[in-house]
Design an enzyme around this catalytic site. Structure first.
Site, PDB file in Angstrom:
ATOM      1  CG  HIS A  23      -1.815   1.156   1.367  1.00  0.00           C
ATOM      2  ND1 HIS A  23      -3.175   1.079   1.154  1.00  0.00           N
ATOM      3  CD2 HIS A  23      -1.572   2.454   1.701  1.00  0.00           C
ATOM      4  CE1 HIS A  23      -3.725   2.265   1.348  1.00  0.00           C
ATOM      5  NE2 HIS A  23      -2.766   3.120   1.689  1.00  0.00           N
ATOM      6  CD  GLU A  24       1.611   3.608   3.742  1.00  0.00           C
ATOM      7  OE1 GLU A  24       1.968   4.711   3.267  1.00  0.00           O
ATOM      8  OE2 GLU A  24       0.510   3.446   4.308  1.00  0.00           O
ATOM      9  CG  HIS A  27       0.251   5.903  -0.986  1.00  0.00           C
ATOM     10  ND1 HIS A  27      -0.899   6.194  -1.698  1.00  0.00           N
ATOM     11  CD2 HIS A  27      -0.166   5.455   0.231  1.00  0.00           C
ATOM     12  CE1 HIS A  27      -1.961   5.918  -0.948  1.00  0.00           C
ATOM     13  NE2 HIS A  27      -1.541   5.464   0.216  1.00  0.00           N
TER      14      HIS A  27
END
Length: 218
Positions: A23-24, A27
């Site tokens: 997820h990170e 980004h």
């Protein structure tokens, strides 16, 4: 031993090592592709969980069911050509990565469910995969809520007047405390469960080709 409960905790721990780093880093990857290498320079374009680790967020993830990582640094105003649009795209990359992981875990879950022998070990693996699908969907749905500081708020601000956007961001810290309190009180349990079930059913349909292949082969 309560195998379902153990599977839940194992899946949440595995999510710390897979779902949250993906997820990170999603980004970071999206922001880099959109012109901002800040997160990449800070080492956040990495699947190493330690790069994204937040101790309190990790504990909450395992024992409460929701958690957080260190925020990904993004210099939107400086490096993005279209700051609000590109910020929204970068924000959307995180939940999208969780949905992709949920899709892949659903495929493996179905394969194990239909093909693996019914031994206790494989039943446990199936339960972990089930929880991994559920955890990734929950992370995606939760982060898509249009409430600061969640990803959904970055996406929603594309549709807000510029003044309203900066006014909302001014109170982001207080809104975050309020959101945490609402979660602890369980007031969002029902809407989150309804949304998660909806996405679950979509993934069941999207992976229907697994059953079709197995029927043709077996």
């Amino acid at each position: 031993m309560n195998w379902d409960l153990l599977a839940t905790y194992v899946a949440r721990a595995v999510a710390l090592l897979t779902a949250i780093p993906v997820h990170e880093s999603a980004h970071a990857w999206a922001s880099d592709k959109l012109g901002d290498p800040t997160a990449k320079r800070y080492g956040r374009l990495s699947l190493n969980p330690l790069r994204h680790f937040d101790f309190l967020g990790a504990l909450c993830m395992i024992f409460v069911g929701f958690g957080w990582a260190k925020p990904v640094p993004i210099a939107a105003a400086t490096n993005f050509r279209h700051p609000r649009r590109d910020m929204a795209l970068s924000a959307a990359a995180g939940p999208a990565s969780n949905l992709l992981l949920a899709f892949l875990c659903m495929i493996f879950y179905k394969l194990v469910y239909y093909l693996a022998p019914g031994t206790q070990g494989w039943i446990f693996v199936s339960a972990v995969l089930f929880q991994m699908v559920w955890t990734n969907i929950t992370l995606a749905v939760f982060n898509l809520m249009p409430v600061p500081p969640l990803d959904g708020s970055r996406i929603a601000t594309v549709f807000l007047p510029r003044g309203a956007y900066f006014g909302l961001m001014r109170y982001e810290r207080y809104i975050m405390v309020g959101l945490f309190a609402v979660l602890m009180l369980g007031w969002l349990d029902t809407p989150l469960r309804v949304a998660t079930n909806f996405v679950w059913n979509l993934l069941v349909s999207a992976t229907g080709f697994i059953e079709a292949i197995l029927r043709a082969v077996l």
